[in-house]
Scaffold this active site. Sequence first.
Site, mmCIF file in Angstrom:
data_model
loop_
_atom_site.group_PDB
_atom_site.id
_atom_site.type_symbol
_atom_site.label_atom_id
_atom_site.label_comp_id
_atom_site.label_asym_id
_atom_site.label_seq_id
_atom_site.Cartn_x
_atom_site.Cartn_y
_atom_site.Cartn_z
ATOM 1 N N TYR A 146 -8.903 -44.483 -7.585
ATOM 2 C CA TYR A 146 -10.065 -43.987 -6.839
ATOM 3 C C TYR A 146 -10.863 -45.124 -6.200
ATOM 4 O O TYR A 146 -11.422 -44.970 -5.132
ATOM 5 C CB TYR A 146 -11.006 -43.217 -7.773
ATOM 6 N N LYS A 198 1.693 -43.321 -17.231
ATOM 7 C CA LYS A 198 3.009 -43.251 -16.597
ATOM 8 C C LYS A 198 3.645 -44.627 -16.776
ATOM 9 O O LYS A 198 3.966 -45.333 -15.804
ATOM 10 C CB LYS A 198 2.837 -42.856 -15.110
ATOM 11 N N ASP A 230 3.550 -36.592 -16.681
ATOM 12 C CA ASP A 230 4.316 -35.398 -16.284
ATOM 13 C C ASP A 230 4.589 -34.531 -17.510
ATOM 14 O O ASP A 230 4.459 -33.309 -17.475
ATOM 15 C CB ASP A 230 5.619 -35.780 -15.551
ATOM 16 N N ASP A 254 -8.448 -36.362 -13.608
ATOM 17 C CA ASP A 254 -8.898 -35.379 -12.612
ATOM 18 C C ASP A 254 -7.940 -34.191 -12.593
ATOM 19 O O ASP A 254 -8.351 -33.031 -12.655
ATOM 20 C CB ASP A 254 -8.941 -36.054 -11.228
ATOM 21 N N ASP A 258 -8.355 -30.159 -14.566
ATOM 22 C CA ASP A 258 -8.277 -28.868 -13.851
ATOM 23 C C ASP A 258 -7.267 -27.957 -14.537
ATOM 24 O O ASP A 258 -7.502 -26.762 -14.726
ATOM 25 C CB ASP A 258 -7.825 -29.063 -12.388
HETATM 26 C C1 IPM Z 1 -13.970 -33.913 -9.899
HETATM 27 C C2 IPM Z 1 -13.745 -33.773 -8.412
HETATM 28 C C3 IPM Z 1 -14.017 -35.121 -7.738
HETATM 29 C C4 IPM Z 1 -13.067 -36.131 -8.339
HETATM 30 C C5 IPM Z 1 -13.919 -35.086 -6.199
HETATM 31 C C6 IPM Z 1 -14.863 -34.060 -5.605
HETATM 32 C C7 IPM Z 1 -14.128 -36.428 -5.584
HETATM 33 O O1 IPM Z 1 -12.469 -33.301 -8.164
HETATM 34 O O2 IPM Z 1 -15.091 -34.281 -10.285
HETATM 35 O O3 IPM Z 1 -13.037 -33.638 -10.652
HETATM 36 O O4 IPM Z 1 -11.901 -36.209 -7.931
HETATM 37 O O5 IPM Z 1 -13.481 -36.866 -9.233
HETATM 38 MG MG MG Z 2 -11.409 -32.710 -9.902
#
Ligand code: IPM
Ligand code: MG
Length: 367
Positions: A146, A198, A230, A254, A258
């Site tokens: 990032y 990884k 993975d 990240d 999710d």
């Molecule tokens: C999160 C989001 C952010 C990230 C984006 C909006 C930059 O996806 O907080 O998970 O990737 O950190």
């Molecule tokens: Mg995110």
Amino acid sequence: MTKRIVILPGDGIGPEIIMQAVMVLHEIGDKFDHGFIIDEQMIGEVALETENCSLPDKTIEKCKQADAVLLGAVGGDPNINRWADHPTGDRPEKGLLKIRKELNLFSNLRPAILYPELSQACPLKESIVGDSMDIMIVRELTSGIYFGKKSRFTDEENDEYSYATDEMFYSKQEIRRILKTGFEIAMKRNKNVVVVDKANVLETSKLWREITTEVAKDFPNIKYSHMYVDNAAMQLVVNPKQFDVIITTNMFGDILSDEASMITGSIGMLPSASLGETKLGLYEPSHGSAPDIAGEDIANPIATILSVAMMCRYSFDMEKEAQAIETAVKNVLAEGYRTKDIFTEGCKLVGTTEMGEAICERIINNE
Ligand code: IPM
Ligand code: MG
């Protein structure tokens, strides 16, 4: 106790979910006799529109002076790049990345908890997940791919050879401090750490493994292992209950957070805390700005409300207050209140405001 809290509602559903979280803060303040002083500042698309900058200096200053920051969401529609021609290359998400960096918030805690009441909303079979799950993802937040060097090269002769690069950078110190945070958290949980990387491909991952071995020596009671990312993505849906604490890099965290969040029924349930060396933390739901449902009073405010609970716990050392919020959330779920994202047959469908009000009411009336 008096605490100064900067709120950054941001974009999309940000303002409506923050509004409910602020109501919760007021109820907690009244019930436990704390003065929460709330100051609203700008970030993201809304800041770009008015100040031409995704993170105005004033926002940074106010956040640095605060005891905690509560953020809604940033970003517009991912299919429309409204800011493609911005002269400095600014865009809404840059504001979020910059505030994390400015406040040196290198550890991002993302708990993925499946409440028994929501087991119906979990997309996995009951034989896999049972009726509950509790994973803590500890994501490195201020380094890695990032924040590594980015570049563009244009080949004048053959444009097909033009390229872009993103560097993945990790120093030993950056790896060590996030591992320490993760191991310390595991000490208060089931003492089981999986470090996700990884290492069969990436040099940074090999360094992560070396430092893990060193850090683990200070935590002899913790059982730890390494897992390729993975495989971790697969294990999360095959056998999520094997995980207690997952520690990983910025980008892997990240993505995996999710994925883990959906096991809980909805990403609308997941809070997060971003912490550094001091008590100042930034709290935000793990989900995005969901511009497609903004302003319709259907977004789930629970992730943001639970982020307030994390704020009480980690920045203010207010454990009773944190539990009062978490209990109120459990109560409304047990009573069948559901926003659209977690709705299943036979439950009571409510909007953003009604969900917030129901939680506030339980905070007031619970013992
Ligand atoms: C999160 C989001 C952010 C990230 C984006 C909006 C930059 O996806 O907080 O998970 O990737 O950190
Ligand atoms: Mg995110």
